[in-house]
Design an enzyme around this catalytic site. Structure first.
Site, PDB file in Angstrom:
ATOM      1  N   LYS A  84       4.370 -15.255   2.959  1.00 43.85           N
ATOM      2  CA  LYS A  84       4.157 -16.003   1.702  1.00 43.85           C
ATOM      3  C   LYS A  84       5.842 -16.833   1.907  1.00 43.85           C
ATOM      4  O   LYS A  84       6.042 -16.267   0.026  1.00 43.85           O
ATOM      5  CB  LYS A  84       3.132 -15.204   0.446  1.00 43.85           C
ATOM      6  CG  LYS A  84       3.315 -16.182  -0.465  1.00 43.85           C
ATOM      7  CD  LYS A  84       2.399 -17.190  -0.800  1.00 43.85           C
ATOM      8  CE  LYS A  84       2.053 -17.679  -2.122  1.00 43.85           C
ATOM      9  NZ  LYS A  84       1.073 -18.923  -1.834  1.00 43.85           N
ATOM     10  N   ASP A 120     -10.843  -9.253   7.094  1.00 48.55           N
ATOM     11  CA  ASP A 120     -12.146  -9.101   6.754  1.00 48.55           C
ATOM     12  C   ASP A 120     -12.739 -10.300   7.251  1.00 48.55           C
ATOM     13  O   ASP A 120     -13.728 -10.638   7.526  1.00 48.55           O
ATOM     14  CB  ASP A 120     -12.309  -8.565   5.272  1.00 48.55           C
ATOM     15  CG  ASP A 120     -12.574  -7.034   5.507  1.00 48.55           C
ATOM     16  OD1 ASP A 120     -12.262  -6.305   6.749  1.00 48.55           O
ATOM     17  OD2 ASP A 120     -13.519  -6.664   4.284  1.00 48.55           O
ATOM     18  N   ASP A 168      -5.510  -7.301   5.561  1.00 47.93           N
ATOM     19  CA  ASP A 168      -6.348  -6.071   4.682  1.00 47.93           C
ATOM     20  C   ASP A 168      -7.278  -7.788   4.626  1.00 47.93           C
ATOM     21  O   ASP A 168      -9.196  -7.849   5.319  1.00 47.93           O
ATOM     22  CB  ASP A 168      -5.948  -5.687   4.114  1.00 47.93           C
ATOM     23  CG  ASP A 168      -7.294  -4.824   3.516  1.00 47.93           C
ATOM     24  OD1 ASP A 168      -8.025  -4.402   4.002  1.00 47.93           O
ATOM     25  OD2 ASP A 168      -7.429  -3.888   2.037  1.00 47.93           O
ATOM     26  N   TYR A 208       0.904  -1.396   0.239  1.00 51.79           N
ATOM     27  CA  TYR A 208      -0.110  -0.044   0.102  1.00 51.79           C
ATOM     28  C   TYR A 208       0.886   1.245   0.101  1.00 51.79           C
ATOM     29  O   TYR A 208       0.504   2.062  -1.198  1.00 51.79           O
ATOM     30  CB  TYR A 208      -0.821  -0.318   1.408  1.00 51.79           C
ATOM     31  CG  TYR A 208      -2.208  -1.004   1.325  1.00 51.79           C
ATOM     32  CD1 TYR A 208      -1.790  -2.172   0.528  1.00 51.79           C
ATOM     33  CD2 TYR A 208      -2.920  -1.436   2.079  1.00 51.79           C
ATOM     34  CE1 TYR A 208      -2.612  -3.295   0.111  1.00 51.79           C
ATOM     35  CE2 TYR A 208      -4.105  -1.883   2.060  1.00 51.79           C
ATOM     36  CZ  TYR A 208      -3.410  -2.964   0.871  1.00 51.79           C
ATOM     37  OH  TYR A 208      -5.317  -4.320   1.175  1.00 51.79           O
ATOM     38  N   ASP A 261      -2.029 -17.945   1.728  1.00 52.48           N
ATOM     39  CA  ASP A 261      -3.251 -19.104   1.268  1.00 52.48           C
ATOM     40  C   ASP A 261      -3.650 -20.147   1.853  1.00 52.48           C
ATOM     41  O   ASP A 261      -5.137 -20.558   2.111  1.00 52.48           O
ATOM     42  CB  ASP A 261      -3.081 -19.585  -0.527  1.00 52.48           C
ATOM     43  CG  ASP A 261      -1.435 -20.311  -0.053  1.00 52.48           C
ATOM     44  OD1 ASP A 261      -0.567 -20.064   0.563  1.00 52.48           O
ATOM     45  OD2 ASP A 261      -0.807 -21.007  -1.170  1.00 52.48           O
TER      46      ASP A 261
END
Ligand code: NAD
Length: 363
Positions: free
Chosen positions: A189, A249, A245, A141, A221
């Site tokens: 990852k 959620d 993020d 970001y 994942d």
């Protein structure tokens, strides 16, 4: 103890839910002989209308002079045609940046034997209690370079972290785990990304400072799947900005309603507390909003900024008790097959307040 809290209620249901959170905090202060002072400032759409900007200087200065900021929500359909940097949400982003918190804490939980509305099976979510720690100031970001080159038809973003940025958020997560079930899951990852390899190596190094906490690593994942299959396996989860993020959620599904979820952003100049939900223009002003996310956000202020552990626990216990006793706001009682007693925002706030009082007086 003394605590200066700036309340920036914002738009839509923001004032309704923060009003109830403040009332609960006032009750706690009065019972414990604490001196909490609350000031109010404008942010978001209401500030655009009255001050011509989504984050007036007066609000920012007030925030910087406080111990904690309690934010309701910002946004409204009437502002949707404004350019992004003039919209209510820009005020919130500017405030977050100015306060500088790097660790975003988002609990996702289902009270034991009290599943409220989660689409997951009760036996899967029952008692799940996860604290997400999302790194908030680094990663994709913010990384440079970033560009959408319309001529060549290419676009790129940069996922970048320094070792220090990873270590500081890891320490926040380890400390939280020490006060909970002493398990930390770090999500990355590392099988593909160098940034994740740095992340994993750094978190592993920091782990030696916290020998009482068990550390495990998960690929993002796999984590997305495990969260839905076995959410009860997790205690504290730490991860970088984008992964956090998405996963936090996803984990909100465990709780069943956006209106239940609190959050805190810490590590900067002043801690910023906000329920996870937005301004919900569809239900604003109707007394339909669930104030429990905002009230639990108040409990986070007590735990993290005020260090009033017992009082914070009392608020959480009161929320549980009220739900256990069969009270619900409309978002938690769709179709109401269980015959819950459905309360307005104010009624739910008052019910929690009374219950907190009983719990603290009898403690
Ligand atoms: P939202 O969270 O406001 O609402 C999504 C749905 O959840 C709506 O149906 C709403 O009625 C319901 N809901 C949300 N909070 C609730 C509560 N406390 N009690 C009961 N029901 C609740 O998200 P949205 O509709 O995507 O966005 C509305 C506005 O809020 C937009 O302008 C958006 O930009 C803004 N927003 C602000 C924040 C923030 O201030 N942190 C976060 C998200 C969205």
């Amino acid at each position: 103890m003394k605590l200066k809290i700036l309340v920036v209620a914002g738009d839509g249901i923001g004032p309704e839910v923060t009003g109830e959170a403040v009332a609960v905090l006032r009750e706690v202060a009065q019972l414990g002989g604490h001196e909490f002072t609350f000031s109010e400032r404008r942010i978001g759409g209401v500030a655009i209308v009255q001050d011509g900007t989504p984050l007036p200087a007066d609000t920012l200065n007030g925030a910087l002079a406080s111990d904690a900021v309690l934010l309701g929500a910002v946004g409204g359909n009437e502002f949707n045609s404004l350019p992004p940097d003039k919209r209510p949400e820009a005020g919130l982003l500017q405030l977050r940046a100015a306060l500088g918190g790097f660790a975003n804490l988002r609990p996702a939980f289902a009270f034991k034997e009290l599943t409220v509305n989660s689409p997951l099976k009760p036996e899967v979510v029952d008692g799940a209690d996860i604290m997400f720690v999302r790194e908030l100031l680094g990663g994709l970001y913010f990384g440079q370079p970033r560009e959408w080159n319309r001529t060549t038809g290419e676009a790129w973003n940069t996922m970048r972290y320094t070792k220090d940025e990873v270590a500081r958020v890891a320490r926040v997560a380890f400390k939280l785990a020490q006060g909970r079930r002493k398990k930390l899951t770090s999500v990355d990852k590392a099988n593909v990304l160098e940034v994740s390899q740095l992340w994993r190596a750094t978190v592993t190094e920091v782990a030696s400072e916290f020998p009482d906490v068990t550390l495990e690593h998960q690929y993002v994942d796999a984590m997305a799947m495990h969260l839905m299959n076995q959410p009860r396996n997790y205690d504290v989860v730490v991860t970088e900005n984008l992964f956090g993020d998405i996963l936090s959620d996803e984990a909100a599904v465990i709780t069943g309603s956006l209106g239940m979820l609190p959050s805190a952003t810490i590590g900067g100049k002043v801690d910023l507390y906000e329920p996870v939900h937005g301004s919900a223009p569809d239900i604003a002003g109707k007394g339909l909003a669930n104030p429990l996310g905002a009230i639990l956000t108040g409990a986070m202020i007590l735990r993290l900024t005020a260090r009033l552990e017992a009082e914070s626990n009392a608020i959480r216990a009161a929320v549980r008790k009220v739900l256990e006793d069969g009270y619900r706001t409309p978002d938690l009682a769709r179709n109401n097959p269980e015959g819950y007693q459905v309360l307005s925002t104010k009624e739910m706030g008052a019910m929690v307040r009374e219950t907190v009082k009983t719990l603290l007086v009898n403690a």
